[in-house]
Design an enzyme around this catalytic site. Structure first.
Site, short mmCIF file in Angstrom:
data_model
loop_
_atom_site.label_atom_id
_atom_site.label_comp_id
_atom_site.label_asym_id
_atom_site.label_seq_id
_atom_site.Cartn_x
_atom_site.Cartn_y
_atom_site.Cartn_z
N ASP A 101 1.92 75.50 -42.92
CA ASP A 101 2.20 74.80 -44.19
C ASP A 101 3.49 75.26 -44.85
O ASP A 101 4.26 74.45 -45.37
CB ASP A 101 1.00 74.83 -45.15
N ASP A 104 -4.38 74.81 -48.88
CA ASP A 104 -5.69 74.94 -49.52
C ASP A 104 -5.80 74.02 -50.73
O ASP A 104 -6.81 73.34 -50.94
CB ASP A 104 -5.91 76.39 -50.00
N TYR A 107 0.32 88.53 -44.36
CA TYR A 107 0.67 87.12 -44.60
C TYR A 107 2.15 86.98 -45.02
O TYR A 107 2.90 86.19 -44.45
CB TYR A 107 -0.26 86.55 -45.68
C1 GLA Z 1 -3.95 80.71 -46.49
C2 GLA Z 1 -2.85 80.14 -47.39
C3 GLA Z 1 -2.42 78.75 -46.89
C4 GLA Z 1 -2.10 78.75 -45.40
C5 GLA Z 1 -3.20 79.45 -44.62
C6 GLA Z 1 -2.84 79.63 -43.16
O1 GLA Z 1 -5.12 79.96 -46.60
O2 GLA Z 1 -3.30 80.04 -48.71
O3 GLA Z 1 -1.33 78.30 -47.66
O4 GLA Z 1 -0.84 79.31 -45.15
O5 GLA Z 1 -3.52 80.73 -45.14
O6 GLA Z 1 -2.75 78.37 -42.56
#
Ligand code: GLA
Length: 345
Positions: free
Chosen positions: A20, A153, A202
Site C-alpha cells: 500500500d 486498513d 515496519y
Molecule cells: C499494516 C499497515 C498497512 C499495511 C499492512 C501491510 O496493517 O497499517 O498500511 O502496510 O500493515 O500490508
C-alpha cells in the site's frame, strides 16, 4: 443529550501486503469482529472520559488538543494515544463519557487500531465521505504510533461492502468490489504471538522500499529489468516482493471472479513465501501455522495477513471443509461485512 453509537469492523487482508505505501494493490475484506463506541456528550464537560473493554481503568483527556503528534505521542496507557489523536482531529464541541468495546484481538494484523479510530471518529460526530474517514484515521494512526503506515486498513474499514472483498488500488485509492464465491470459506487463526507495529521493522521496510524507488522509480511501474538494476541484494529482494505481490493481487482478483479457488489458494501460498523470504516479515510461528493450515483437507492456501512479525494467518478453504488441527489456536471463520457506520440507538 442523546448517546451516539458507532461500529467499525476489523479487516482481514486476503492478499497484497506491504504494497500500500508504494501505491500498490491489495485485497482486504471487512470482518464481523470489530469495535463499538458509545459516546454521551455533556455540554458542561471539559474533558472526555473514556474506558475500554480491552484494558482496565479510565482515561480523561482535555478537549482542546493540537492536531499534531504531540497530542498523542507518549501518552499512557498506549491505547489513549489513538483516542487523543482522533479527538484532536474530530474536535467534537462537547466533552462527555465514552465507552469502547472490542471483539478484535489487538495487535494481530486484523486492524484493531483502524477499527477503533473509525468507530470513535463516527461516535464523536465525524461527518464525511468514506475516503475522508479513511484519511482521518490514517492521520490518527500516524499521530498515535509515529509509524508511516499506508491506507490499506483504513480504506478497508471505511469502504467495505458486505459479501465482497475490495480490490484496492493505493495509487489513486480507487476500490472495486469482487464477490467472495459462495463455495469459499475464509479461516483465520492467530499464531499466538502479538506484535506492535511501532516496535517492529515496519518503518525500516518502508524505508527500504523508498531506497529502492530512489534507484529505479515507482515500484508500482517496475518490472524484471528494473529490478535487476538494483545492486544491493536486500533492496532487490524487498522490491521483488512488492512487484510480484502486485501481480499476485491482480491474478487473485481474477481467480476469485471466476471462482477458481485452486489458483487463488496457490497465489496465497506464493504471497506468504514472498513475505517470508524476500520481505522478511514472517516468523517461525506464522510459518508453522500457515503450513499446518495448508495440510488440512479442503484448504486451498494460507498466508500471513497484515504487517506480519506475529499476528494471524488467513486461509482460503472449501465452504464445507472442517478445518482441523487448530486446537490450541484462537481461530475464526470470517464473513464479509459492511463498512464502519453509526448504529441506531
Ligand atoms: C499494516 C499497515 C498497512 C499495511 C499492512 C501491510 O496493517 O497499517 O498500511 O502496510 O500493515 O500490508
Amino acid at each position: 443529550m442523546t448517546e451516539r453509537r458507532a461500529f467499525a469492523p476489523g479487516r482481514v487482508n486476503l492478499i497484497g501486503d506491504h504494497t500500500d505505501y508504494t501505491g500498490g494493490l491489495a485485497m482486504p475484506m471487512a470482518i464481523q469482529l470489530g469495535t463499538s463506541v458509545s459516546y454521551s456528550p455533556d455540554p458542561a464537560a471539559q474533558t472526555l472520559q473514556i474506558s475500554s473493554s480491552a484494558y482496565p481503568g479510565t482515561v480523561r483527556l482535555p478537549m482542546a488538543l493540537p492536531t499534531h503528534r504531540s497530542a498523542a505521542a507518549g501518552l499512557e496507557p498506549e491505547w489513549a494515544r489513538h483516542v487523543a489523536a482522533v479527538l484532536a482531529l474530530v474536535q467534537p464541541p462537547f466533552g462527555g463519557h465514552a465507552r469502547i468495546t472490542t471483539t478484535l484481538p489487538i495487535g494481530s494484523g486484523l486492524s484493531s487500531s483502524a477499527s477503533l479510530d473509525a468507530a470513535l471518529a463516527l461516535a464523536l460526530g465525524f461527518e464525511g465521505s468514506a475516503a475522508e474517514l479513511a484519511r482521518l484515521c490514517q492521520q490518527a494512526e500516524h499521530m498515535a504510533t509515529g509509524v508511516p503506515t499506508g491506507m490499506l486498513d483504513q480504506i478497508a474499514v471505511s469502504s467495505a461492502v458486505a459479501g465482497h472483498a475490495l480490490l484496492l488500488d493505493c495509487r489513486d485509492l480507487s476500490v472495486s468490489q469482487v464477490p467472495v464465491p459462495p463455495g469459499a470459506k475464509i479461516v483465520v487463526a492467530h499464531c499466538g504471538v502479538a506484535r506492535s507495529i511501532a516496535r517492529s521493522a515496519y518503518s525500516k521496510r518502508r524505508a527500504e522500499c523508498e531506497a529502492a524507488e530512489r534507484e529505479i522509480g515507482p515500484l508500482r511501474d517496475a518490472g524484471a529489468t528494473s529490478l535487476r538494476r538494483l545492486s544491493e541484494p536486500v533492496l532487490r529482494r524487498r522490491a521483488r516482493h512488492v512487484v510480484s505481490e502486485n501481480a499476485r493481487v491482480r491474478e487473485f482478483a481474477e481467480a476469485l471472479a471466476r471462482c477458481d479457488l485452486e489458483s487463488a489458494g496457490r497465489l496465497m501460498n506464493e504471497s506468504h513465501a514472498s513475505l517470508a523470504v524476500d520481505f522478511d516479515v514472517s516468523t517461525p510461528e506464522l510459518d508453522r501455522l500457515a503450513t499446518l493450515l495448508r495440510s488440512s483437507e479442503g484448504v486451498y492456501g494460507a498466508r500471513l495477513t497484515g504487517a506480519g512479525f506475529g499476528g494471524c494467518v488467513v486461509a482460503l478453504s472449501e465452504a464445507a471443509a472442517a478445518t482441523g488441527g487448530l486446537e490450541g489456536y484462537e481461530s475464526w471463520i470470517f464473513e464479509n461485512k459492511g463498512p464502519a457506520s453509526l448504529v441506531a440507538a
